[in-house]
Design a protein around this motif. Structure first.
Motif, PDB file in Angstrom:
ATOM      1  N   VAL A  81       0.940  -1.025  -0.073  1.00  0.00           N
ATOM      2  CA  VAL A  81      -0.026   0.158   0.096  1.00  0.00           C
ATOM      3  C   VAL A  81       0.860   1.190   0.301  1.00  0.00           C
ATOM      4  N   TRP A  82       0.793   1.930  -1.070  1.00  0.00           N
ATOM      5  CA  TRP A  82       1.595   3.398  -1.169  1.00  0.00           C
ATOM      6  C   TRP A  82       0.821   4.384  -0.566  1.00  0.00           C
ATOM      7  N   ARG A  83       1.877   4.806   0.541  1.00  0.00           N
ATOM      8  CA  ARG A  83       1.151   6.039   1.202  1.00  0.00           C
ATOM      9  C   ARG A  83       1.919   7.289   0.592  1.00  0.00           C
ATOM     10  N   ILE A 110       7.722 -15.003  -4.691  1.00  0.00           N
ATOM     11  CA  ILE A 110       7.301 -13.589  -3.756  1.00  0.00           C
ATOM     12  C   ILE A 110       6.956 -12.702  -4.983  1.00  0.00           C
ATOM     13  N   ASP A 111       5.694 -12.202  -4.877  1.00  0.00           N
ATOM     14  CA  ASP A 111       5.171 -11.212  -5.716  1.00  0.00           C
ATOM     15  C   ASP A 111       4.861  -9.808  -5.181  1.00  0.00           C
ATOM     16  N   VAL A 112       5.411  -8.744  -5.366  1.00  0.00           N
ATOM     17  CA  VAL A 112       5.161  -7.435  -4.870  1.00  0.00           C
ATOM     18  C   VAL A 112       4.376  -6.582  -5.914  1.00  0.00           C
ATOM     19  N   LYS A 113       3.417  -6.302  -5.438  1.00  0.00           N
ATOM     20  CA  LYS A 113       2.342  -5.548  -6.343  1.00  0.00           C
ATOM     21  C   LYS A 113       2.029  -4.318  -5.435  1.00  0.00           C
ATOM     22  N   SER A 114       2.225  -3.042  -6.030  1.00  0.00           N
ATOM     23  CA  SER A 114       2.110  -1.772  -5.460  1.00  0.00           C
ATOM     24  C   SER A 114       0.534  -1.263  -5.632  1.00  0.00           C
ATOM     25  N   ILE A 115      -0.003  -0.936  -4.502  1.00  0.00           N
ATOM     26  CA  ILE A 115      -1.402  -0.375  -4.913  1.00  0.00           C
ATOM     27  C   ILE A 115      -1.707   0.933  -4.015  1.00  0.00           C
ATOM     28  N   GLN A 116      -2.417   1.917  -4.405  1.00  0.00           N
ATOM     29  CA  GLN A 116      -2.616   2.901  -3.826  1.00  0.00           C
ATOM     30  C   GLN A 116      -3.654   2.896  -2.354  1.00  0.00           C
ATOM     31  N   GLY A 117      -3.130   3.717  -1.357  1.00  0.00           N
ATOM     32  CA  GLY A 117      -3.928   3.448  -0.328  1.00  0.00           C
ATOM     33  C   GLY A 117      -4.210   4.880   0.285  1.00  0.00           C
TER      34      GLY A 117
END
Length: 117
Positions: A81-83, A110-117
């Motif tokens: 979660v991108w702050r 390992i899979d990393v996905k950025s999401i908006q938070g």
């Protein structure tokens, strides 16, 4: 109602690893852990708001040895979660810290996905 001042992400992952992922009935099946977080660990032992520590340096600490999890053969999805207000803490180096940590604990893939938070 009362947000916590601490964010013990490592302890939460360890708790799930011990209480759920390590159960005998799941040992021989595909296991997956999905974590949705800003991944900013904030405890008295590791405060990522104040200190940018490499995983190599952190992995040598007694604290890591205490909170280390057994994630052998567990697929892990990190929904990072991108702050917008935490840009000085978060970023590629911070995400790599968590990827290296989970790989050291045996997680794969390992899979990393950025999401908006």
């Amino acid at each position: 109602d009362n947000p916590s001042k601490l964010s013990p992400i490592l302890e939460a992952i360890q708790s799930v690893a011990i209480q759920s992922l390590a159960r005998d009935e799941y040992r021989n099946s595909k296991r997956k852990l999905i974590v949705v977080s800003d991944f900013i660990q904030n405890t008295t032992e590791l405060d990522q708001y104040k200190e940018k520590t490499s995983f190599d340096k952190f992995s040598a600490t007694p604290y890591y040895r205490r909170v280390r999890s057994d994630l052998r053969d567990v697929a892990v999805d990190l929904l990072y979660v991108w702050r917008n207000t935490k840009g000085s803490v978060q970023g590629r180096t911070h995400a790599e810290f968590w990827s290296e940590l989970l790989a050291d604990e045996g997680a794969k893939p390992i899979d990393v996905k950025s999401i908006q938070g």
